[in-house]
Write a protein that holds these residues in place. Structure first.
Motif, PDB file in Angstrom:
ATOM      1  N   HIS A 335       0.846  -1.190   0.000  1.00 31.53           N
ATOM      2  CA  HIS A 335       0.000   0.000   0.000  1.00 31.53           C
ATOM      3  C   HIS A 335       0.888   1.249   0.000  1.00 31.53           C
ATOM      4  CE1 HIS A 335      -4.026  -1.841   1.459  1.00 31.53           C
ATOM      5  NE2 HIS A 335      -3.265  -2.799   0.955  1.00 31.53           N
ATOM      6  N   VAL A 336       0.873   1.965  -1.113  1.00 26.20           N
ATOM      7  CA  VAL A 336       1.673   3.182  -1.246  1.00 26.20           C
ATOM      8  C   VAL A 336       0.746   4.393  -1.183  1.00 26.20           C
ATOM      9  CG1 VAL A 336       3.552   2.093  -2.515  1.00 26.20           C
ATOM     10  CG2 VAL A 336       1.567   2.958  -3.775  1.00 26.20           C
ATOM     11  N   PRO A 337       1.280   5.589  -0.895  1.00 25.61           N
ATOM     12  CA  PRO A 337       0.421   6.776  -0.781  1.00 25.61           C
ATOM     13  C   PRO A 337      -0.470   6.962  -2.007  1.00 25.61           C
ATOM     14  CG  PRO A 337       2.645   7.274  -0.048  1.00 25.61           C
ATOM     15  CD  PRO A 337       2.691   5.892  -0.626  1.00 25.61           C
ATOM     16  N   ILE A 338      -1.750   7.193  -1.768  1.00 25.12           N
ATOM     17  CA  ILE A 338      -2.699   7.240  -2.882  1.00 25.12           C
ATOM     18  C   ILE A 338      -2.571   8.511  -3.707  1.00 25.12           C
ATOM     19  CG2 ILE A 338      -4.337   5.740  -1.685  1.00 25.12           C
ATOM     20  CD1 ILE A 338      -6.020   8.201  -1.060  1.00 25.12           C
ATOM     21  N   PHE A 339      -1.917   9.552  -3.166  1.00 30.86           N
ATOM     22  CA  PHE A 339      -1.793  10.803  -3.906  1.00 30.86           C
ATOM     23  C   PHE A 339      -0.580  10.817  -4.834  1.00 30.86           C
ATOM     24  CE2 PHE A 339      -0.291  11.489   0.521  1.00 30.86           C
ATOM     25  CZ  PHE A 339       1.071  11.602   0.279  1.00 30.86           C
ATOM     26  N   VAL A 340       0.164   9.717  -4.895  1.00 29.47           N
ATOM     27  CA  VAL A 340       1.349   9.627  -5.750  1.00 29.47           C
ATOM     28  C   VAL A 340       1.118   8.552  -6.793  1.00 29.47           C
ATOM     29  CG1 VAL A 340       3.821   9.133  -5.867  1.00 29.47           C
ATOM     30  CG2 VAL A 340       2.881  10.342  -3.886  1.00 29.47           C
ATOM     31  N   GLU A 341       1.269   8.908  -8.071  1.00 35.84           N
ATOM     32  CA  GLU A 341       1.157   7.896  -9.120  1.00 35.84           C
ATOM     33  C   GLU A 341       2.526   7.514  -9.670  1.00 35.84           C
ATOM     34  OE1 GLU A 341      -1.194   6.924 -13.284  1.00 35.84           O
ATOM     35  OE2 GLU A 341      -0.976   9.010 -12.655  1.00 35.84           O
ATOM     36  N   ASP A 342       3.366   8.494  -9.950  1.00 37.16           N
ATOM     37  CA  ASP A 342       4.676   8.235 -10.549  1.00 37.16           C
ATOM     38  C   ASP A 342       5.759   8.346  -9.487  1.00 37.16           C
ATOM     39  OD1 ASP A 342       6.988   8.091 -12.058  1.00 37.16           O
ATOM     40  OD2 ASP A 342       6.221   9.350 -13.673  1.00 37.16           O
ATOM     41  N   MET A 343       6.472   7.242  -9.264  1.00 36.78           N
ATOM     42  CA  MET A 343       7.564   7.225  -8.289  1.00 36.78           C
ATOM     43  C   MET A 343       8.893   6.935  -8.974  1.00 36.78           C
ATOM     44  SD  MET A 343       5.549   5.215  -5.213  1.00 36.78           S
ATOM     45  CE  MET A 343       4.620   4.192  -6.354  1.00 36.78           C
ATOM     46  N   GLY A 344       9.037   7.451 -10.180  1.00 33.13           N
ATOM     47  CA  GLY A 344      10.264   7.247 -10.927  1.00 33.13           C
ATOM     48  C   GLY A 344      10.193   5.985 -11.763  1.00 33.13           C
ATOM     49  N   LYS A 345      10.950   4.975 -11.377  1.00 37.44           N
ATOM     50  CA  LYS A 345      10.977   3.716 -12.128  1.00 37.44           C
ATOM     51  C   LYS A 345       9.733   2.859 -11.873  1.00 37.44           C
ATOM     52  CE  LYS A 345      14.923   4.337 -14.158  1.00 37.44           C
ATOM     53  NZ  LYS A 345      15.007   4.456 -15.634  1.00 37.44           N
ATOM     54  N   VAL A 346       9.016   3.138 -10.810  1.00 32.69           N
ATOM     55  CA  VAL A 346       7.794   2.395 -10.503  1.00 32.69           C
ATOM     56  C   VAL A 346       6.631   3.364 -10.369  1.00 32.69           C
ATOM     57  CG1 VAL A 346       9.033   0.512  -9.398  1.00 32.69           C
ATOM     58  CG2 VAL A 346       8.240   2.426  -8.015  1.00 32.69           C
ATOM     59  N   GLN A 347       5.426   2.824 -10.454  1.00 33.96           N
ATOM     60  CA  GLN A 347       4.217   3.637 -10.362  1.00 33.96           C
ATOM     61  C   GLN A 347       3.282   3.031  -9.324  1.00 33.96           C
ATOM     62  OE1 GLN A 347       5.071   2.243 -13.663  1.00 33.96           O
ATOM     63  NE2 GLN A 347       6.583   3.906 -13.638  1.00 33.96           N
ATOM     64  N   SER A 348       2.128   3.680  -9.157  1.00 34.79           N
ATOM     65  CA  SER A 348       1.070   3.128  -8.315  1.00 34.79           C
ATOM     66  C   SER A 348      -0.158   2.864  -9.171  1.00 34.79           C
ATOM     67  CB  SER A 348       0.714   4.093  -7.179  1.00 34.79           C
ATOM     68  OG  SER A 348      -0.149   5.118  -7.648  1.00 34.79           O
ATOM     69  N   THR A 349      -1.125   2.168  -8.593  1.00 32.48           N
ATOM     70  CA  THR A 349      -2.382   1.898  -9.292  1.00 32.48           C
ATOM     71  C   THR A 349      -3.417   2.982  -8.972  1.00 32.48           C
ATOM     72  OG1 THR A 349      -3.093   0.441  -7.487  1.00 32.48           O
ATOM     73  CG2 THR A 349      -2.005  -0.599  -9.385  1.00 32.48           C
ATOM     74  N   GLN A 350      -2.952   4.217  -8.922  1.00 36.70           N
ATOM     75  CA  GLN A 350      -3.843   5.336  -8.608  1.00 36.70           C
ATOM     76  C   GLN A 350      -4.999   5.436  -9.599  1.00 36.70           C
ATOM     77  OE1 GLN A 350      -3.054   9.636  -9.571  1.00 36.70           O
ATOM     78  NE2 GLN A 350      -2.495   9.725  -7.403  1.00 36.70           N
ATOM     79  N   THR A 351      -4.754   5.124 -10.871  1.00 33.91           N
ATOM     80  CA  THR A 351      -5.831   5.234 -11.870  1.00 33.91           C
ATOM     81  C   THR A 351      -6.979   4.282 -11.544  1.00 33.91           C
ATOM     82  OG1 THR A 351      -4.657   3.668 -13.309  1.00 33.91           O
ATOM     83  CG2 THR A 351      -4.320   6.021 -13.731  1.00 33.91           C
ATOM     84  N   ASP A 352      -6.690   3.153 -10.893  1.00 30.39           N
ATOM     85  CA  ASP A 352      -7.760   2.246 -10.477  1.00 30.39           C
ATOM     86  C   ASP A 352      -8.649   2.915  -9.438  1.00 30.39           C
ATOM     87  OD1 ASP A 352      -7.146  -0.973 -11.253  1.00 30.39           O
ATOM     88  OD2 ASP A 352      -5.502   0.427 -11.501  1.00 30.39           O
ATOM     89  N   ILE A 353      -8.039   3.646  -8.509  1.00 28.45           N
ATOM     90  CA  ILE A 353      -8.821   4.376  -7.513  1.00 28.45           C
ATOM     91  C   ILE A 353      -9.721   5.393  -8.201  1.00 28.45           C
ATOM     92  CG2 ILE A 353      -8.737   5.923  -5.524  1.00 28.45           C
ATOM     93  CD1 ILE A 353      -6.030   4.729  -4.810  1.00 28.45           C
ATOM     94  N   ILE A 354      -9.158   6.111  -9.150  1.00 24.90           N
ATOM     95  CA  ILE A 354      -9.936   7.132  -9.854  1.00 24.90           C
ATOM     96  C   ILE A 354     -11.121   6.497 -10.580  1.00 24.90           C
ATOM     97  CG2 ILE A 354      -9.856   8.815 -11.737  1.00 24.90           C
ATOM     98  CD1 ILE A 354      -6.930   9.386 -10.897  1.00 24.90           C
ATOM     99  N   THR A 355     -10.905   5.336 -11.193  1.00 27.00           N
ATOM    100  CA  THR A 355     -11.999   4.626 -11.867  1.00 27.00           C
ATOM    101  C   THR A 355     -13.123   4.286 -10.898  1.00 27.00           C
ATOM    102  OG1 THR A 355     -10.538   3.670 -13.543  1.00 27.00           O
ATOM    103  CG2 THR A 355     -12.613   2.525 -13.119  1.00 27.00           C
ATOM    104  N   VAL A 356     -12.761   3.738  -9.738  1.00 27.20           N
ATOM    105  CA  VAL A 356     -13.774   3.341  -8.749  1.00 27.20           C
ATOM    106  C   VAL A 356     -14.471   4.574  -8.173  1.00 27.20           C
ATOM    107  CG1 VAL A 356     -14.142   2.219  -6.519  1.00 27.20           C
ATOM    108  CG2 VAL A 356     -12.612   1.180  -8.206  1.00 27.20           C
ATOM    109  N   LEU A 357     -13.709   5.619  -7.865  1.00 26.99           N
ATOM    110  CA  LEU A 357     -14.321   6.820  -7.295  1.00 26.99           C
ATOM    111  C   LEU A 357     -15.211   7.527  -8.307  1.00 26.99           C
ATOM    112  CD1 LEU A 357     -11.456   8.354  -5.102  1.00 26.99           C
ATOM    113  CD2 LEU A 357     -13.395   6.931  -4.385  1.00 26.99           C
ATOM    114  N   ASN A 358     -14.851   7.507  -9.582  1.00 25.75           N
ATOM    115  CA  ASN A 358     -15.721   8.089 -10.600  1.00 25.75           C
ATOM    116  C   ASN A 358     -17.030   7.321 -10.683  1.00 25.75           C
ATOM    117  OD1 ASN A 358     -14.049  10.202 -11.352  1.00 25.75           O
ATOM    118  ND2 ASN A 358     -13.094   9.094 -13.038  1.00 25.75           N
ATOM    119  N   ARG A 359     -16.943   6.004 -10.592  1.00 26.37           N
ATOM    120  CA  ARG A 359     -18.164   5.191 -10.599  1.00 26.37           C
ATOM    121  C   ARG A 359     -19.020   5.525  -9.382  1.00 26.37           C
ATOM    122  NH1 ARG A 359     -20.120   0.451 -13.087  1.00 26.37           N
ATOM    123  NH2 ARG A 359     -22.137   0.013 -12.122  1.00 26.37           N
ATOM    124  N   PHE A 360     -18.356   5.631  -8.225  1.00 27.55           N
ATOM    125  CA  PHE A 360     -19.075   5.964  -6.993  1.00 27.55           C
ATOM    126  C   PHE A 360     -19.697   7.359  -7.095  1.00 27.55           C
ATOM    127  CE2 PHE A 360     -18.992   8.310  -3.003  1.00 27.55           C
ATOM    128  CZ  PHE A 360     -19.818   7.520  -2.210  1.00 27.55           C
TER     129      PHE A 360
END
Length: 403
Positions: A335-360
């Motif tokens: 579990h990485v901070p939800i407000f960060v998507e790009d962490m250099g060489k790695v990323q987060s699944t923040q776009t998945d959160i945005i998809t679910v929250l948009n649906r909600f």
């Protein structure tokens, strides 16, 4: 804090506290600061995590519960959701697969969960429903495929049905609506949306309908409705993102089956695209290796060039297979901070959160929203920040997605 008709908070499993005095002290040290920034003029909910030891401590003396209720009132706080997944120690110890222990095949898990509901029923404000998230029955590697696993699932389901019966009795006696929110997780007995739905329809509902009809003298249709009312899904976005799940399709299927979502746990997983070039790939996997810490279980699901999924029980096993040429993406349970998507060489699944929250946002399907980033102490140094400010930043990020 209120977002329309929903309640948004964070899960207090973030705080290192196992006994009741430690839990109350952590709340006193952190929550008022967070609330004053986010909801100074209105009451704000708490996503309470109580270990088994803390739950016993809170109830063993009536004065403890009265003191806590007074503290909630004095600080404009209320409890509407609880995290009943981790039973024992969750910080400053090796947790790994023991986060599932004891599992739902045991009386210990059943008794602990019923104790949490006893507490929640006493804390829940009038007019609100209350939910407790819990483990996905058990951990697959503990039970051999076939008869052993099927037997464990049957026992676990029976215990879940016992909870449903107790929650139905509470609702009939008091009007307080409580629900147990099952939380799928990689390598759990229920690790995906389809597995949860299959279990709900083909195990829980048939067994539960018969049991509640007999125990509570209910018509079958009312027994089925009681199961659906009191056993819900905890939609942990991180866990579903790790499995590359199509969120809108899963939510559509839940709606079609009339299976309720008790809570959305708003969380982000690690994501990494793996280049074909070995040198470039090593840079990515070296960045992922910084997250290989010894406290929590960090399951990895890799996607191949052909779209198949490869499952690794933890980061070390995935790192050992980092040169697999068939793999082009990893997603890891960290579990990485939800407000960060790009962490250099790695990323987060923040776009998945945005998809679910948009649906909600377009069609609300629960009233409980809980941010759950519990790994602040074990994050790589470059991602660490003061805890209360990080929590505030996460909750503000969610709020901005929904307004």
């Amino acid at each position: 804090m209120k977002i329309g008709s929903a309640h948004l908070t964070y899960c207090t499993n973030i705080h290192a506290a196992e006994t009741w005095p430690e839990t109350l002290e952590a709340l006193k040290n952190n929550f008022p600061v967070i609330k004053s920034d986010l909801s100074a003029n209105e009451a704000m909910g708490i996503g309470l995590r109580l270990s088994n030891i803390a739950s016993v401590g809170l109830l063993e003396q009536e004065a403890n519960l009265l003191e806590f209720k007074q503290w909630l009132s004095d600080n404009g706080a209320y409890v509407f959701t609880m995290n009943g997944f981790p039973f024992g120690g969750f910080h400053h110890t090796v947790v790994k697969d023991q986060v599932h222990a004891p599992d739902w095949t045991t009386d210990e898990r059943l008794d602990y969960t019923l104790r949490l509901f006893n507490i929640l029923a006493k804390l829940l404000p009038a007019g609100l429903d209350g939910g407790i998230s819990t483990s996905p029955l058990s951990y697959k590697p503990w039970h051999a495929e076939g008869e052993a696993r099927n037997s464990a699932k049957e026992i676990a389901t029976k215990n879940i049905i016992t909870v449903a019966a107790e929650l139905y009795k509470i609702y009939q006696a008091t009007g307080v609506l409580l629900h147990l929110d099952i939380e799928p997780e990689p390598d759990g007995f229920l690790e995906s949306g389809p597995e949860f739905i299959d279990w709900f329809e083909n195990d829980l509902l048939p067994q539960g309908t018969v049991t509640l009809s007999e125990k509570l003298n209910l018509p079958s249709i009312d027994a089925t409705a009681a199961i659906k009312q009191h056993i819900n899904l905890c939609y942990d976005v991180c866990h579903f993102a790790i499995g590359y799940e199509p969120h809108n399709e899963i939510i559509d299927e839940l709606n079609k089956k009339e299976i309720k979502v008790g809570k959305i746990q708003i969380s982000a997983a690690l994501k990494a695209l793996l280049p074909v070039n070995v040198t470039e790939r090593d840079l990515v996997t070296n960045a992922l290796a910084k997250f290989n810490e010894p406290t929590y279980l960090h399951q990895v699901i890799a996607k191949t060039n052909g779209g198949e999924l490869i499952r690794y029980p933890d980061l070390p096993e995935a790192l050992a297979d980092s040169h697999n040429p068939e793999v082009n993406e990893w997603r890891a349970h960290f579990h990485v901070p939800i407000f960060v998507e790009d962490m250099g060489k790695v990323q987060s699944t923040q776009t998945d959160i945005i998809t679910v929250l948009n649906r909600f946002k377009n069609t609300p399907f629960t009233q409980h929203l809980e941010v759950e980033t519990y790994t602040w102490e074990v994050l790589p140094d470059e991602l660490k920040a003061p805890l209360t400010q990080s929590i505030i930043r996460e909750l503000n990020w969610v709020k901005n997605q929904l307004v």
